[in-house]
Design a protein around this motif. Structure first.
Motif, mmCIF file in Angstrom:
data_model
loop_
_atom_site.group_PDB
_atom_site.id
_atom_site.type_symbol
_atom_site.label_atom_id
_atom_site.label_comp_id
_atom_site.label_asym_id
_atom_site.label_seq_id
_atom_site.Cartn_x
_atom_site.Cartn_y
_atom_site.Cartn_z
ATOM 1 N N GLU A 114 37.879 67.543 33.393
ATOM 2 C CA GLU A 114 39.155 68.256 33.553
ATOM 3 C C GLU A 114 39.045 69.319 34.644
ATOM 4 O O GLU A 114 39.982 69.516 35.430
ATOM 5 N N ARG A 169 39.207 67.558 37.963
ATOM 6 C CA ARG A 169 40.581 67.086 38.190
ATOM 7 C C ARG A 169 41.484 68.230 38.638
ATOM 8 O O ARG A 169 42.306 68.071 39.556
ATOM 9 N N THR A 187 39.853 61.615 36.316
ATOM 10 C CA THR A 187 40.343 62.085 37.617
ATOM 11 C C THR A 187 41.004 60.961 38.417
ATOM 12 O O THR A 187 41.220 61.101 39.623
ATOM 13 N N LYS A 205 43.787 61.327 41.080
ATOM 14 C CA LYS A 205 43.479 61.946 42.378
ATOM 15 C C LYS A 205 42.565 61.077 43.241
ATOM 16 O O LYS A 205 42.159 61.497 44.322
#
Length: 606
Positions: free
Chosen positions: A99, A102, A130, A133
């Protein structure tokens, strides 16, 4: 000389040259070991945090370190003054590493790491979190090696043989059993990377990892071949011959990557992506089919055979005599009013007390050394779950509070791990209350009787229940598996209530050795932990199934001076008295004179 921030900035310059937005530095070596040799202490070198668990993530402008509840206090102190932010893993509001990446990285960023120190499963988990992205990964280079100019050499200590009279089975027998498991799974080959699995399978031990008698190696097996990739200077000619007789050839340690490249297309290879490092996974040809599951050696090693269990009992008798003798010595030295001037000239400190315990252990035949760095924690230091005394923190032990001692040893007969919390002189009612509540949890779990199929997760509440009733808890697992002259922390068995995709909750089986160690930790005041190792054994079998129970292995009395008997139920008092009677019966032959009188009193009925 560079400090932590200087090192981080040197790393950032290398990251910028390679267009890396983040760099991950875990604690592990190339094999996922908990304790690692000096060469592999990269995270410690970069962050200054010395605990045995933690991962550092470095970004272009900031850095963060994740560790678990055992190390929150230690990490906060060791990271103070640096630019590294402590992430208390599992706590409310604390992001996971995935997290964090990300939220802090821009699309198409590249995350770097040494691919030999991170598992394929970890990279997959981060990639999944992730995915939006489209973050990419580069595990091709150990950047820290370029800035760590005085890095210690990679270890290559001599490998030695654990005689079959201790191991219980020959390496030929074990190899045959593994091959049978491979046939059941339809596997053409098996890749082993966990050092304790290789050491156990081949009845070999080493000294390449701190406190763990293993050696750097990889192993690849088929139905008719086995190749051990090992540091060349670590094996004697005699051991090479014995391995060859068992059908095991040797190859250079670094040669494992080429061996994986050469596996024929279409082969079915059994491996565990949770332990095999990222680099090795990407050495396998795309056409190789992977059977991704726990190694068959994991459970074989966890369930001790009758020879191993008999020897483990012997190791614990030796260890119990040493630790009990030390408790008597410590209480007498600290509490004695006689010879006050002499006592002032020879202070007892955390470090000197630890050295004395080691001296008592060394008197036992077959003793090999500590199974982990000894924890002797006086007063407030006891609240730091994995505190280790140093010259800078060493504290004198005096009357008036508790001393927590968590120590263990390797013997030819097995591995021990025991924690006792000792009252030095008169201690407070609060200390006694917490001591007794934690002891209640320990006694309740130790007396567990359960049907086959139950996991440690099912039983954890027995230890925590009395603390929860009192509005307390502890921020670590209740128990871990223990190896046979191997890792003092061994999976897959454990007592732990938290569930996670990374934690395998396996049923408890006969022959598993597990610790039982609830505790209470009050920051700035004291810490308490009660730890015995227990052996899972088969009990009665009836229409409801096969029952199991836990046999205590550790033979060391609890400190009656810190117990409030009125807080114990009749059942708990009976359990404690029965345990103490067993301790006295077991240790009595090893004591005489005044020590024996003390032992009788220390194990007397409450």
């Amino acid at each position: 000389m560079m400090n932590v921030d200087d090192r981080l900035n040197a790393l950032r310059r290398l990251m910028k040259e390679r267009n890396l937005s983040a760099y991950i530095i875990p604690t592990e070596d190339f094999h996922g070991s908990e304790y690692v040799g000096e060469y592999f202490k990269v995270r410690e070198y970069l962050s200054g945090f010395t605990g045995s668990a933690g991962t550092l993530i470095v970004l272009s402008e900031e850095a963060a370190l994740w560790t678990d509840g055992r190390y929150f206090l230690q990490a906060s102190r060791q990271l103070a003054g640096s630019s590294v932010t402590l992430m208390r893993a599992g706590q409310p509001g604390v992001p996971t590493m995935a997290e964090f990446l990300r939220d802090h990285l821009t699309p198409d960023s590249i995350v770097g790491f040494d691919g030999r120190t991170i598992t394929e499963r970890f990279v997959r988990a981060v990639g999944k979190k992730t995915d939006t992205k489209k973050i990419r990964f580069d595990g091709s280079e150990d950047l820290v090696d370029l800035i760590w100019t005085d890095r210690p050499a990679m270890p290559a200590e001599p490998v030695w043989e654990l005689d079959v009279r201790y191991a219980g089975k020959s390496r030929e027998e074990k190899l045959g059993e593994v091959r049978a498991k491979m046939r059941e799974e339809g596997a053409d080959g098996l890749l082993l990377t966990a050092l304790d699995e290789i050491a156990w399978l081949l009845n070999l031990r080493g000294n390449d990892v701190a406190y763990t008698p293993v050696f750097l190696s990889y192993m690849i097996m088929t139905q008719d071949k086995a190749v051990l990739c090992v540091r060349e200077q670590a094996l004697s000619d005699e051991l090479r011959k014995k391995l060859l007789q068992a059908g095991v050839t040797t190859a250079p340690y670094e040669g494992v990557e080429q061996l994986l490249h050469d596996i024929p297309p279409g082969s079915r290879i059994w491996l565990d992506s949770g332990s095999v490092n990222y680099r090795l996974m990407h050495c396998l040809p795309a056409e190789v089919r992977k059977i991704d599951k726990s190694s068959p050696v994991t459970m074989m090693k966890a369930c001790k055979n009758p020879c191993e269990t008999e020897h483990i009992r012997e190791a614990h008798v030796k260890d119990g005599a040493a630790v009990t003798r030390w408790i008597h010595w410590l209480k007498e030295k600290v509490e004695s009013d006689a010879g006050e001037e002499t006592e002032r000239q020879a202070k007892i400190t955390e470090l000197s007390a630890a050295r004395q315990l080691e001296a008592f252990r060394q008197q036992a035949e077959g003793y090999l050394g500590p199974s982990f760095s000894p924890i002797v924690a006086y007063g407030p230091h006891g609240a730091i779950v994995h505190y280790e005394p140093t010259e800078q923190t060493d504290t004198e032990l005096v009357k008036g509070t508790l001393c927590l001692a968590d120590t263990g040893g390797h013997y030819l007969e097995g591995t021990t791990d025991v924690t006792r919390t000792i009252a030095l002189g008169n201690v407070s009612e609060e200390e006694k209350r917490c001591y007794t509540i934690a002891l209640r949890g320990h006694l309740n779990l130790g007396a567990a009787k359960f049907v086959q199929g139950v996991t440690g997760q099912n039983l954890d509440v027995l230890a925590r229940g009395p603390l929860w009733e009192a509005g307390m808890d502890y921020n670590h697992g209740t128990g871990h598996g223990v190896g046979y002259v191997l890792n003092v922390h061994e999976g897959p068995q454990r007592f732990q209530w938290r569930s996670s995709t990374l934690i395998q909750n396996v049923p408890l089986e006969e022959g598993m050795v597990i610790s039982n160690e609830p505790g209470v930790y009050l920051e700035g005041k004291f810490g308490i932990r009660h730890e015995n190792l227990v052996l899972c054994r088969k009990g009665e079998k009836n229409e409801y199934g096969q029952f199991l129970y836990l046999e205590p292995l550790t033979m060391v009395p609890f400190d009656r001076d810190a117990i409030l008997p009125d807080l114990l139920s009749d059942r708990e008092r009976k359990l404690l008295n029965e345990y103490h009677a067993l301790v006295y019966k077991t240790l009595e032959p090893y004591f005489s004179g005044e020590e024996k009188l003390w032992l009788r009193q220390a194990t007397g009925e409450i």
